[in-house]
Design an enzyme around this catalytic site. Structure first.
Site, PDB file in Angstrom:
ATOM      1  N   ARG A  36      45.880  40.568  30.226  1.00 33.46           N
ATOM      2  CA  ARG A  36      46.001  40.656  31.581  1.00 33.46           C
ATOM      3  C   ARG A  36      46.451  41.976  32.157  1.00 33.46           C
ATOM      4  O   ARG A  36      46.929  42.267  33.030  1.00 33.46           O
ATOM      5  CB  ARG A  36      46.918  39.668  32.165  1.00 33.46           C
ATOM      6  CG  ARG A  36      46.426  38.169  32.175  1.00 33.46           C
ATOM      7  CD  ARG A  36      45.483  37.885  33.089  1.00 33.46           C
ATOM      8  NE  ARG A  36      44.770  36.466  32.984  1.00 33.46           N
ATOM      9  CZ  ARG A  36      45.292  35.410  33.516  1.00 33.46           C
ATOM     10  NH1 ARG A  36      46.407  35.457  34.208  1.00 33.46           N
ATOM     11  NH2 ARG A  36      44.566  34.380  32.938  1.00 33.46           N
ATOM     12  N   ARG A  69      46.212  41.797  38.914  1.00 27.79           N
ATOM     13  CA  ARG A  69      46.893  41.889  40.141  1.00 27.79           C
ATOM     14  C   ARG A  69      48.311  42.970  40.138  1.00 27.79           C
ATOM     15  O   ARG A  69      48.599  43.215  41.119  1.00 27.79           O
ATOM     16  CB  ARG A  69      47.367  40.572  40.813  1.00 27.79           C
ATOM     17  CG  ARG A  69      46.262  39.869  41.495  1.00 27.79           C
ATOM     18  CD  ARG A  69      46.692  38.384  41.559  1.00 27.79           C
ATOM     19  NE  ARG A  69      46.947  37.607  40.430  1.00 27.79           N
ATOM     20  CZ  ARG A  69      47.205  36.491  40.356  1.00 27.79           C
ATOM     21  NH1 ARG A  69      47.537  35.854  41.569  1.00 27.79           N
ATOM     22  NH2 ARG A  69      47.586  36.086  39.291  1.00 27.79           N
ATOM     23  N   ARG A  91      39.215  44.544  44.915  1.00 27.12           N
ATOM     24  CA  ARG A  91      38.941  42.920  44.856  1.00 27.12           C
ATOM     25  C   ARG A  91      38.857  42.654  46.121  1.00 27.12           C
ATOM     26  O   ARG A  91      38.499  41.301  46.446  1.00 27.12           O
ATOM     27  CB  ARG A  91      40.025  42.225  43.868  1.00 27.12           C
ATOM     28  CG  ARG A  91      39.971  41.948  42.674  1.00 27.12           C
ATOM     29  CD  ARG A  91      38.530  41.074  42.333  1.00 27.12           C
ATOM     30  NE  ARG A  91      38.575  39.770  43.104  1.00 27.12           N
ATOM     31  CZ  ARG A  91      39.583  38.771  43.018  1.00 27.12           C
ATOM     32  NH1 ARG A  91      40.167  38.853  41.795  1.00 27.12           N
ATOM     33  NH2 ARG A  91      39.415  37.885  43.970  1.00 27.12           N
ATOM     34  N   ASP A 123      36.577  35.794  32.855  1.00 29.56           N
ATOM     35  CA  ASP A 123      37.358  34.659  32.723  1.00 29.56           C
ATOM     36  C   ASP A 123      37.065  33.557  31.957  1.00 29.56           C
ATOM     37  O   ASP A 123      35.659  33.636  31.654  1.00 29.56           O
ATOM     38  CB  ASP A 123      37.854  34.115  34.099  1.00 29.56           C
ATOM     39  CG  ASP A 123      38.881  33.095  34.154  1.00 29.56           C
ATOM     40  OD1 ASP A 123      39.973  33.574  34.209  1.00 29.56           O
ATOM     41  OD2 ASP A 123      39.003  31.854  33.969  1.00 29.56           O
ATOM     42  N   TYR A 168      40.952  22.190  31.274  1.00 26.94           N
ATOM     43  CA  TYR A 168      40.606  22.465  32.624  1.00 26.94           C
ATOM     44  C   TYR A 168      39.770  21.367  33.046  1.00 26.94           C
ATOM     45  O   TYR A 168      39.705  20.782  34.088  1.00 26.94           O
ATOM     46  CB  TYR A 168      40.334  23.563  32.883  1.00 26.94           C
ATOM     47  CG  TYR A 168      41.388  24.826  32.873  1.00 26.94           C
ATOM     48  CD1 TYR A 168      42.186  24.878  33.814  1.00 26.94           C
ATOM     49  CD2 TYR A 168      41.266  25.795  31.804  1.00 26.94           C
ATOM     50  CE1 TYR A 168      43.160  25.836  33.781  1.00 26.94           C
ATOM     51  CE2 TYR A 168      42.350  26.674  31.933  1.00 26.94           C
ATOM     52  CZ  TYR A 168      43.559  26.676  32.795  1.00 26.94           C
ATOM     53  OH  TYR A 168      44.489  27.591  32.894  1.00 26.94           O
TER      54      TYR A 168
HETATM   55  O1  CP3 Z   1      42.894  41.880  31.602  1.00 26.50           O
HETATM   56  C1  CP3 Z   1      42.701  41.033  30.955  1.00 26.50           C
HETATM   57  O2  CP3 Z   1      43.338  40.218  30.131  1.00 26.50           O
HETATM   58  C2  CP3 Z   1      41.098  40.405  30.990  1.00 26.50           C
HETATM   59  C3  CP3 Z   1      40.644  39.404  31.950  1.00 26.50           C
HETATM   60  C4  CP3 Z   1      41.022  37.984  31.721  1.00 26.50           C
HETATM   61  C5  CP3 Z   1      41.376  37.057  32.976  1.00 26.50           C
HETATM   62  N1  CP3 Z   1      41.607  35.734  32.626  1.00 26.50           N
HETATM   63  C6  CP3 Z   1      41.267  37.640  34.450  1.00 26.50           C
HETATM   64  C7  CP3 Z   1      41.799  36.677  35.527  1.00 26.50           C
HETATM   65  C8  CP3 Z   1      41.182  37.128  30.768  1.00 26.50           C
HETATM   66  C9  CP3 Z   1      41.232  37.456  29.198  1.00 26.50           C
HETATM   67  C10 CP3 Z   1      41.480  35.743  31.141  1.00 26.50           C
HETATM   68  C11 CP3 Z   1      41.665  34.635  30.315  1.00 26.50           C
HETATM   69  C12 CP3 Z   1      42.143  33.310  30.804  1.00 26.50           C
HETATM   70  N2  CP3 Z   1      41.843  32.773  31.997  1.00 26.50           N
HETATM   71  C13 CP3 Z   1      42.937  32.464  30.140  1.00 26.50           C
HETATM   72  C14 CP3 Z   1      43.524  32.782  28.872  1.00 26.50           C
HETATM   73  C15 CP3 Z   1      44.454  33.943  28.561  1.00 26.50           C
HETATM   74  C16 CP3 Z   1      45.802  33.276  29.199  1.00 26.50           C
HETATM   75  O3  CP3 Z   1      46.330  33.727  30.178  1.00 26.50           O
HETATM   76  O4  CP3 Z   1      46.340  32.273  28.586  1.00 26.50           O
HETATM   77  C17 CP3 Z   1      43.202  31.429  30.840  1.00 26.50           C
HETATM   78  C18 CP3 Z   1      44.054  30.033  30.573  1.00 26.50           C
HETATM   79  C19 CP3 Z   1      42.573  31.690  32.270  1.00 26.50           C
HETATM   80  C20 CP3 Z   1      42.340  30.584  33.479  1.00 26.50           C
HETATM   81  C21 CP3 Z   1      43.025  31.305  34.704  1.00 26.50           C
HETATM   82  N3  CP3 Z   1      42.303  32.255  35.398  1.00 26.50           N
HETATM   83  C22 CP3 Z   1      44.339  31.490  34.929  1.00 26.50           C
HETATM   84  C23 CP3 Z   1      45.441  30.601  34.528  1.00 26.50           C
HETATM   85  C24 CP3 Z   1      44.195  32.414  36.063  1.00 26.50           C
HETATM   86  C25 CP3 Z   1      45.553  32.659  36.780  1.00 26.50           C
HETATM   87  C26 CP3 Z   1      45.595  32.114  38.159  1.00 26.50           C
HETATM   88  C27 CP3 Z   1      46.578  32.981  39.023  1.00 26.50           C
HETATM   89  O5  CP3 Z   1      46.137  33.330  39.959  1.00 26.50           O
HETATM   90  O6  CP3 Z   1      47.713  33.139  38.662  1.00 26.50           O
HETATM   91  C28 CP3 Z   1      43.054  32.767  36.274  1.00 26.50           C
HETATM   92  C29 CP3 Z   1      42.931  33.782  37.214  1.00 26.50           C
HETATM   93  C30 CP3 Z   1      42.518  35.235  36.616  1.00 26.50           C
HETATM   94  N4  CP3 Z   1      41.872  35.389  35.557  1.00 26.50           N
HETATM   95  C31 CP3 Z   1      43.050  36.509  37.315  1.00 26.50           C
HETATM   96  C32 CP3 Z   1      42.668  37.512  36.440  1.00 26.50           C
HETATM   97  C33 CP3 Z   1      42.909  38.796  36.741  1.00 26.50           C
HETATM   98  C34 CP3 Z   1      43.529  36.514  38.689  1.00 26.50           C
HETATM   99  C35 CP3 Z   1      42.621  36.182  39.687  1.00 26.50           C
HETATM  100  C36 CP3 Z   1      42.799  37.104  40.834  1.00 26.50           C
HETATM  101  O7  CP3 Z   1      43.294  38.348  40.547  1.00 26.50           O
HETATM  102  O8  CP3 Z   1      42.906  36.723  42.075  1.00 26.50           O
END
Ligand code: CP3
Length: 351
Positions: free
Chosen positions: A37, A41, A50, A86, A161
């Protein structure tokens, strides 16, 4: 198939990078470091870019996904980019109604729980992955000798999910399904493996120099359930990149009980969360597997002196493994001060 000749790894551009060397079991002069990540954010430039764009729309816009991927590489000078996308992107591209709700995570229009729900799943049309391939191509052009990591969600984490319909604590419905209706579980996990495998393959072919499989929620499983009802599908997902010679990383949260089993699905390196020290993780892996991790993300908010001592301890314990890629034990929290991440990179590069 082999990697295309112009691929950054095949052409030699990223082959000597600290990340690729470490993942292949070497100890390069500088310890490679990147952060799960790292794009997101915690970066003001990300939040600015964004504004007005939904998460999944940003993932499907090659210009945006590429720019967001590059932001943390420029800012922190990490040793790798991870493609901004994602784990649910391929699910959406296969036609499943899913959105990412800010602060919550992926939420489905309707959970998939019955045999009929799962029988209606459509295979992913490879042509739908074009925006992903294009985003990766743009990114690797800009990255030069810095490798890009492609990634995908493992079938179990996706299934958690899909069956729950959104984030859940212990993934109870998914864990019930695997025992209550093994045939439906097989159909769901086979679909998830092929869908996520195609997503990973597209990134690797388009230029990713490493591949990380995220089985984030694997910590809710027993070793026997993991081995019998989950690992074969993770192996199936990875089989989509068989013959494409890029190093593979496998990461899970709370994975202490299943670390060696996760390695055995066919990966070169294992990502470790913050719950077990890397020397203990390495012991559980028989001392022969590259480890990645495992700075406690909670300590990113602690005073620098506390965090620095922790990072030094992580690096010291990482010496028990054949090679080490420094990372967090899970993702960067949105309220992390990004200057702290830059400082960790600077420190790692002097150790
Ligand atoms: O920088 C990076 O790591 C690359 C991008 C990335 C994202 N998601 C962007 C993202 C990666 C590798 C993921 C993988 C992902 N997504 C996982 C596996 C990694 C982990 O964290 O365990 C999982 C479980 C998800 C599912 C998911 N998508 C979650 C739990 C969330 C967070 C929800 C939140 O808002 O807290 C997302 C959304 C997400 N994916 C965001 C980002 C940058 C936040 C969205 C936003 O900015 O509005």
């Amino acid at each position: 198939t082999a990697l295309p000749a112009a691929h950054p790894l095949a052409s030699g551009r990223t082959a000597q990078s600290p990340l690729v060397r470490a993942l292949r079991g070497d100890r390069p002069e500088t310890l490679p470091v990147w952060f799960m990540r790292q794009a997101g954010r915690s970066l003001p430039e990300y939040r600015e870019l964004r504004v007005g764009t939904q998460m999944l729309d940003a993932c499907l816009d090659p210009e945006l996904s590429s720019e967001i991927t590059l932001q943390p590489v420029r800012r922190h000078r990490v040793d790798a980019g991870i493609f901004f996308s994602d784990i649910v992107v391929p699910v959406k591209l296969a036609g499943v109604g899913v959105e990412i709700v800010p602060g919550r995570g992926p939420v489905l229009d309707a959970p998939l729980r019955t045999r009929d729900d799962i029988a209606r799943l459509e295979p992913l049309d490879p042509a739908a992955l074009q925006p992903i391939a294009e985003g990766v191509e743009r990114t690797v052009q800009e990255l030069g000798e810095t490798p890009l990591i492609g990634f995908a969600g493992a079938p179990f984490t996706l299934a958690a999910y899909l069956v729950e319909g959104g984030p859940s604590k212990d993934h109870i419905r998914a864990r019930t399904l695997m025992h209550a209706d093994p045939e439906t579980w097989d159909a769901l996990m086979t679909w998830a493996a092929d869908t996520t495998g195609a997503f990973l393959r597209a990134q690797v072919l388009a230029g990713a120099s490493a591949a990380q499989l995220f089985d984030s929620w694997v910590g809710s499983l027993s070793l026997s359930d993991y081995t019998r009802l989950v690992a074969p599908y993770s192996a199936r997902a990875l089989s989509h990149i068989d013959g494409l010679d890029v190093p593979r990383i496998h990461f899970g949260v709370g994975s202490g009980e299943v670390l060696a089993a996760m390695r055995d699905v066919g990966t070169d390196a294992v990502g470790v969360d913050w719950r077990i020290p890397l020397d203990e993780a390495s012991r559980r892996l028989g001392g022969r597997t590259v480890v990645q991790g495992n700075i406690d993300p909670a300590l990113l908010q602690a005073p620098w002196s506390v965090l620095e001592a922790h990072v030094r301890d992580v690096v010291e314990r990482g010496r028990a493994a054949p090679a080490h890629v420094l990372n967090l034990g899970h993702g960067v929290n949105p309220d992390t001060d990004p200057t702290v991440l830059t400082r960790i990179v600077e420190l790692a590069h002097t150790l």
